[in-house]
Design a protein around this motif. Structure first.
Motif, PDB file in Angstrom:
ATOM      1  N   MET A  62      52.850  34.081  47.267  1.00 18.59           N
ATOM      2  CA  MET A  62      51.953  34.136  46.061  1.00 18.59           C
ATOM      3  C   MET A  62      50.642  34.742  46.604  1.00 18.59           C
ATOM      4  SD  MET A  62      52.786  32.549  43.139  1.00 18.59           S
ATOM      5  CE  MET A  62      51.334  32.049  42.731  1.00 18.59           C
ATOM      6  N   PHE A  63      50.253  35.856  45.915  1.00 18.08           N
ATOM      7  CA  PHE A  63      48.934  36.792  46.298  1.00 18.08           C
ATOM      8  C   PHE A  63      47.699  36.010  45.586  1.00 18.08           C
ATOM      9  CE2 PHE A  63      51.957  40.139  46.994  1.00 18.08           C
ATOM     10  CZ  PHE A  63      51.736  40.334  48.469  1.00 18.08           C
ATOM     11  N   LYS A  64      47.886  35.543  44.563  1.00 21.20           N
ATOM     12  CA  LYS A  64      46.786  35.228  43.732  1.00 21.20           C
ATOM     13  C   LYS A  64      47.206  33.916  42.448  1.00 21.20           C
ATOM     14  CE  LYS A  64      43.791  36.936  40.187  1.00 21.20           C
ATOM     15  NZ  LYS A  64      43.646  38.252  39.374  1.00 21.20           N
ATOM     16  N   GLU A  79      50.603  27.866  45.001  1.00 21.35           N
ATOM     17  CA  GLU A  79      49.415  28.577  44.551  1.00 21.35           C
ATOM     18  C   GLU A  79      49.189  29.681  45.696  1.00 21.35           C
ATOM     19  OE1 GLU A  79      46.434  25.118  46.705  1.00 21.35           O
ATOM     20  OE2 GLU A  79      47.304  24.663  44.509  1.00 21.35           O
ATOM     21  N   GLU A  80      48.094  30.182  45.379  1.00 21.88           N
ATOM     22  CA  GLU A  80      47.624  31.628  46.293  1.00 21.88           C
ATOM     23  C   GLU A  80      47.837  31.050  47.720  1.00 21.88           C
ATOM     24  OE1 GLU A  80      43.485  33.676  46.856  1.00 21.88           O
ATOM     25  OE2 GLU A  80      44.002  33.159  45.034  1.00 21.88           O
ATOM     26  N   LEU A  95      49.332  28.833  35.468  1.00 23.21           N
ATOM     27  CA  LEU A  95      48.055  28.045  35.183  1.00 23.21           C
ATOM     28  C   LEU A  95      46.729  28.577  35.389  1.00 23.21           C
ATOM     29  CD1 LEU A  95      49.473  24.974  37.252  1.00 23.21           C
ATOM     30  CD2 LEU A  95      49.564  25.171  34.634  1.00 23.21           C
ATOM     31  N   GLU A  96      46.949  29.805  35.940  1.00 21.32           N
ATOM     32  CA  GLU A  96      45.737  30.822  36.333  1.00 21.32           C
ATOM     33  C   GLU A  96      46.661  32.133  36.443  1.00 21.32           C
ATOM     34  OE1 GLU A  96      44.122  29.910  40.281  1.00 21.32           O
ATOM     35  OE2 GLU A  96      43.398  27.684  39.578  1.00 21.32           O
ATOM     36  N   GLU A  99      49.731  36.592  40.675  1.00 22.21           N
ATOM     37  CA  GLU A  99      50.575  37.781  41.070  1.00 22.21           C
ATOM     38  C   GLU A  99      51.210  37.457  42.690  1.00 22.21           C
ATOM     39  OE1 GLU A  99      47.844  41.375  42.219  1.00 22.21           O
ATOM     40  OE2 GLU A  99      46.595  40.939  40.422  1.00 22.21           O
ATOM     41  N   TYR A 100      52.516  37.866  42.681  1.00 24.73           N
ATOM     42  CA  TYR A 100      53.369  37.462  43.735  1.00 24.73           C
ATOM     43  C   TYR A 100      54.325  38.400  43.709  1.00 24.73           C
ATOM     44  CZ  TYR A 100      56.566  35.297  40.083  1.00 24.73           C
ATOM     45  OH  TYR A 100      57.363  35.126  39.137  1.00 24.73           O
ATOM     46  N   VAL A 101      55.119  38.363  44.860  1.00 25.68           N
ATOM     47  CA  VAL A 101      56.078  39.193  45.004  1.00 25.68           C
ATOM     48  C   VAL A 101      57.372  38.503  45.374  1.00 25.68           C
ATOM     49  CG1 VAL A 101      55.422  39.606  47.686  1.00 25.68           C
ATOM     50  CG2 VAL A 101      57.035  41.243  46.526  1.00 25.68           C
ATOM     51  N   ASP A 102      58.625  38.580  45.139  1.00 28.42           N
ATOM     52  CA  ASP A 102      59.602  37.993  45.519  1.00 28.42           C
ATOM     53  C   ASP A 102      61.070  38.862  45.827  1.00 28.42           C
ATOM     54  OD1 ASP A 102      61.385  38.261  43.151  1.00 28.42           O
ATOM     55  OD2 ASP A 102      60.273  36.621  41.973  1.00 28.42           O
TER      56      ASP A 102
END
Length: 121
Positions: A62-64, A79-80, A95-96, A99-102
């Protein structure tokens, strides 16, 4: 060997602030760069999957932001700054802004994304 950046990867789903970019990165693995705006709930898009949940495992970072992962066993928040493993049987809700990579098994992930796209129609 393969290396990509988010902008190197084609957009598979886009709209209402949601962006999913995915590409085969080798070894039977798909990389996905994901952006969800706050309030995005993927449960309706996963309605055709068993139990209405994604059945593909994902490993990522999770980046952000912050999201809750809904499962049959209960909800867990990510979370971030966290690396994660999401086993089969989950549906994310942002929830916010997130941005993530998987990284996921290619064949199985492409099948789920095909169902998601038809439900977003």
């Amino acid at each position: 060997m393969t290396a990509v950046t988010r902008t190197d990867v084609p957009v598979e789903i886009e709209g209402d602030g949601v962006e999913l970019r995915m590409r085969d990165i080798g070894g039977g693995t798909e990389v996905a760069f994901v952006r969800f705006p706050q309030g995005t709930d993927m449960r309706p898009a996963l309605k055709d999957e068993p139990d209405g949940l994604c059945q593909v495992p994902h490993w990522g970072y999770m980046f952000k932001g912050r999201l809750v992962m809904h499962t049959k066993e209960g909800d867990k928040t990510y979370e971030e700054g966290e690396a994660f493993y999401w086993p089969p049987g989950h549906a994310p809700e942002a929830l916010e802004d997130c941005e993530y990579v998987d990284f996921s098994p290619k064949k199985e992930f492409e099948q789920v994304i095909s169902h998601v796209k038809s439900n977003l129609g």
